[in-house]
Design a protein around this motif. Structure first.
Motif, PDB file in Angstrom:
ATOM      1  N   GLN A  94       0.658  -1.273  -0.030  1.00 13.60           N
ATOM      2  CA  GLN A  94       0.045  -0.025  -0.069  1.00 13.60           C
ATOM      3  C   GLN A  94       0.844   1.318   0.165  1.00 13.60           C
ATOM      4  OE1 GLN A  94      -3.031  -0.311  -0.825  1.00 13.60           O
ATOM      5  NE2 GLN A  94      -4.389  -1.048   0.718  1.00 13.60           N
ATOM      6  N   ILE A  95       0.275   2.218  -0.644  1.00 13.75           N
ATOM      7  CA  ILE A  95       1.227   3.578  -0.542  1.00 13.75           C
ATOM      8  C   ILE A  95       1.167   4.387   0.873  1.00 13.75           C
ATOM      9  CG2 ILE A  95       0.786   3.988  -3.253  1.00 13.75           C
ATOM     10  CD1 ILE A  95      -1.325   5.890  -2.532  1.00 13.75           C
ATOM     11  N   THR A  96       1.937   4.878   1.084  1.00 14.16           N
ATOM     12  CA  THR A  96       2.121   5.772   2.234  1.00 14.16           C
ATOM     13  C   THR A  96       1.529   7.076   2.116  1.00 14.16           C
ATOM     14  OG1 THR A  96       4.309   6.805   1.595  1.00 14.16           O
ATOM     15  CG2 THR A  96       4.631   4.763   2.945  1.00 14.16           C
ATOM     16  N   ARG A  97       1.055   7.927   3.219  1.00 16.44           N
ATOM     17  CA  ARG A  97       0.490   9.065   2.908  1.00 16.44           C
ATOM     18  C   ARG A  97       1.521   9.989   2.244  1.00 16.44           C
ATOM     19  NH1 ARG A  97      -3.984  11.915   6.778  1.00 16.44           N
ATOM     20  NH2 ARG A  97      -4.061  13.855   5.379  1.00 16.44           N
ATOM     21  N   GLU A  98       2.803   9.829   2.474  1.00 17.17           N
ATOM     22  CA  GLU A  98       3.711  10.833   1.847  1.00 17.17           C
ATOM     23  C   GLU A  98       3.674  10.605   0.275  1.00 17.17           C
ATOM     24  OE1 GLU A  98       8.472  12.069   1.941  1.00 17.17           O
ATOM     25  OE2 GLU A  98       7.761  10.235   2.962  1.00 17.17           O
ATOM     26  N   ARG A  99       3.718   9.262  -0.063  1.00 19.36           N
ATOM     27  CA  ARG A  99       3.643   9.105  -1.508  1.00 19.36           C
ATOM     28  C   ARG A  99       2.204   9.478  -2.287  1.00 19.36           C
ATOM     29  NH1 ARG A  99       6.694   7.502  -6.134  1.00 19.36           N
ATOM     30  NH2 ARG A  99       5.423   5.936  -7.460  1.00 19.36           N
ATOM     31  N   PHE A 100       1.166   9.134  -1.443  1.00 19.33           N
ATOM     32  CA  PHE A 100      -0.083   9.674  -1.814  1.00 19.33           C
ATOM     33  C   PHE A 100       0.074  11.075  -2.086  1.00 19.33           C
ATOM     34  CE2 PHE A 100      -3.922  11.621  -0.506  1.00 19.33           C
ATOM     35  CZ  PHE A 100      -4.739  11.296  -1.233  1.00 19.33           C
ATOM     36  N   GLU A 101       0.468  11.838  -1.280  1.00 21.67           N
ATOM     37  CA  GLU A 101       0.418  13.427  -1.456  1.00 21.67           C
ATOM     38  C   GLU A 101       1.118  13.697  -2.518  1.00 21.67           C
ATOM     39  OE1 GLU A 101      -1.528  15.323  -0.088  1.00 21.67           O
ATOM     40  OE2 GLU A 101      -2.416  14.499   1.688  1.00 21.67           O
ATOM     41  N   ASP A 102       2.624  13.076  -2.747  1.00 19.89           N
ATOM     42  CA  ASP A 102       3.110  13.398  -3.861  1.00 19.89           C
ATOM     43  C   ASP A 102       2.764  13.150  -5.144  1.00 19.89           C
ATOM     44  OD1 ASP A 102       5.488  14.299  -2.134  1.00 19.89           O
ATOM     45  OD2 ASP A 102       6.519  12.468  -2.203  1.00 19.89           O
ATOM     46  N   HIS A 182      -4.628   5.003  -9.882  1.00 22.00           N
ATOM     47  CA  HIS A 182      -5.875   4.511  -9.657  1.00 22.00           C
ATOM     48  C   HIS A 182      -5.837   3.200  -8.940  1.00 22.00           C
ATOM     49  CE1 HIS A 182      -6.304   7.941 -12.597  1.00 22.00           C
ATOM     50  NE2 HIS A 182      -7.388   8.205 -11.848  1.00 22.00           N
ATOM     51  N   VAL A 183      -4.892   2.392  -9.413  1.00 17.78           N
ATOM     52  CA  VAL A 183      -4.802   1.170  -8.876  1.00 17.78           C
ATOM     53  C   VAL A 183      -4.448   1.171  -7.271  1.00 17.78           C
ATOM     54  CG1 VAL A 183      -3.386  -0.997  -8.596  1.00 17.78           C
ATOM     55  CG2 VAL A 183      -4.010   0.035 -11.103  1.00 17.78           C
ATOM     56  N   HIS A 184      -3.467   2.098  -7.005  1.00 23.87           N
ATOM     57  CA  HIS A 184      -3.196   2.301  -5.715  1.00 23.87           C
ATOM     58  C   HIS A 184      -4.488   2.843  -4.956  1.00 23.87           C
ATOM     59  CE1 HIS A 184       1.044   1.426  -5.852  1.00 23.87           C
ATOM     60  NE2 HIS A 184       1.193   2.131  -6.830  1.00 23.87           N
ATOM     61  N   LEU A 185      -5.030   3.776  -5.350  1.00 27.52           N
ATOM     62  CA  LEU A 185      -6.159   4.546  -4.686  1.00 27.52           C
ATOM     63  C   LEU A 185      -7.162   3.553  -4.434  1.00 27.52           C
ATOM     64  CD1 LEU A 185      -6.362   8.031  -6.164  1.00 27.52           C
ATOM     65  CD2 LEU A 185      -4.914   7.327  -4.119  1.00 27.52           C
ATOM     66  N   PHE A 186      -7.689   2.850  -5.353  1.00 27.19           N
ATOM     67  CA  PHE A 186      -8.824   1.843  -5.320  1.00 27.19           C
ATOM     68  C   PHE A 186      -8.526   0.838  -4.383  1.00 27.19           C
ATOM     69  CE2 PHE A 186     -10.632   4.647  -8.329  1.00 27.19           C
ATOM     70  CZ  PHE A 186     -12.147   4.307  -8.244  1.00 27.19           C
ATOM     71  N   ARG A 187      -7.074   0.480  -4.115  1.00 26.06           N
ATOM     72  CA  ARG A 187      -6.931  -0.332  -3.197  1.00 26.06           C
ATOM     73  C   ARG A 187      -6.832  -0.190  -1.814  1.00 26.06           C
ATOM     74  NH1 ARG A 187      -1.577  -1.952  -4.066  1.00 26.06           N
ATOM     75  NH2 ARG A 187      -1.627  -3.731  -2.377  1.00 26.06           N
TER      76      ARG A 187
END
Length: 249
Positions: A94-102, A182-187
């Motif tokens: 899963q992505i981290t919050r930091e990765r998500f914001e980037d 989108h793959v990361h977000l929907f997971r």
């Protein structure tokens, strides 16, 4: 991934512990396996970062290796699994919050500009293709469960990719594709409201592109990204103890 997790929640699975859980043949069997694995992935019953092998999945699902291999190849093409040389496949973490914001920042830099260019450059065929994708996604919105939700996420990714392609800048398209956003977000979470809200925002983007209104297309895409970011940011807030719990059911 354990055997119990692999078999539950699938209406085609046998519950007596004997015989194969699937009864369809050929490519349709591979589709069943794909749907089962997609549901497990989107519901986090397959743990992010875990390793899966064809042999283990064949035993757990009670099918031959061929449909397992076909399903995993398809999942790899959809960026849902990563092939590990001589070691099977791995589920992306899963992505981290930091990765998500980037990722959100990069999208805000690139996608509104791509939508602007798409309004200027998209062919009639590409606009028709975007419209067909939204029609397919509308059908998935009415579906139940993690399979429909996961399939919606993949079509969401395809919509954004075709929009970037329509902008005529391959470098921008490749940069966005590498994010697998989108793959990361929907997971991250399962929330049916996400699909309904995204559909309305997609409609606004496409309407502006079809009208050749570059400013409106850029605005609609920026608005969509910001609203999407707020929706998925809720999960990180939940994990950090801020805000209301996110639906995982």
């Amino acid at each position: 991934m354990d055997g119990e997790a692999a078999g539950e929640q699938d209406p085609r699975a046998r519950t007596d512990g004997h015989g194969p859980p699937f009864e369809r043949a050929g490519g349709r069997l591979a589709d069943d396996v794909y749907d089962t694995l997609l549901a497990q992935l989107m519901s986090l019953r397959i743990v992010p970062g875990s390793r899966v092998t064809i042999d283990a999945l064949a035993r757990e699902l009670g099918v031959s290796q061929t449909p397992i291999r076909d399903a995993l190849n398809r999942m790899e093409a959809d960026d849902l699994v990563v092939r590990v040389p001589h070691a099977g496949y791995r589920i992306p973490p899963q992505i981290t919050r930091e990765r998500f914001e980037d990722m959100l920042e990069v999208r805000l830099l690139l996608e509104p500009a791509a939508a602007r260019r798409a309004a200027e450059r998209a062919s009639a065929e590409q606009i028709a293709g975007l419209r067909r994708m939204l029609e397919e996604m509308a059908e998935l919105v009415e579906g139940d469960g993690h399979v429909a939700y996961g399939a919606f996420g993949l079509r969401d990714a395809a919509f954004h990719d075709l929009l970037a392609q329509s902008a005529g800048n391959q470098v921008v398209r490749e940069a966005l594709a590498r994010l697998h956003t989108h793959v990361h977000l929907f997971r991250l979470l399962y929330d049916k409201q996400v699909t309904y809200l995204a559909m309305g925002e997609h409609d606004e983007v496409l309407a502006a592109v079809a009208a050749r209104d570059a400013d409106a297309a850029a605005y609609a895409m920026r608005r969509h990204i910001l609203l999407s970011g707020d929706r998925f940011r809720r999960l990180f807030d939940e994990v950090e103890g801020v805000g209301e719990p996110v639906s995982r059911a």
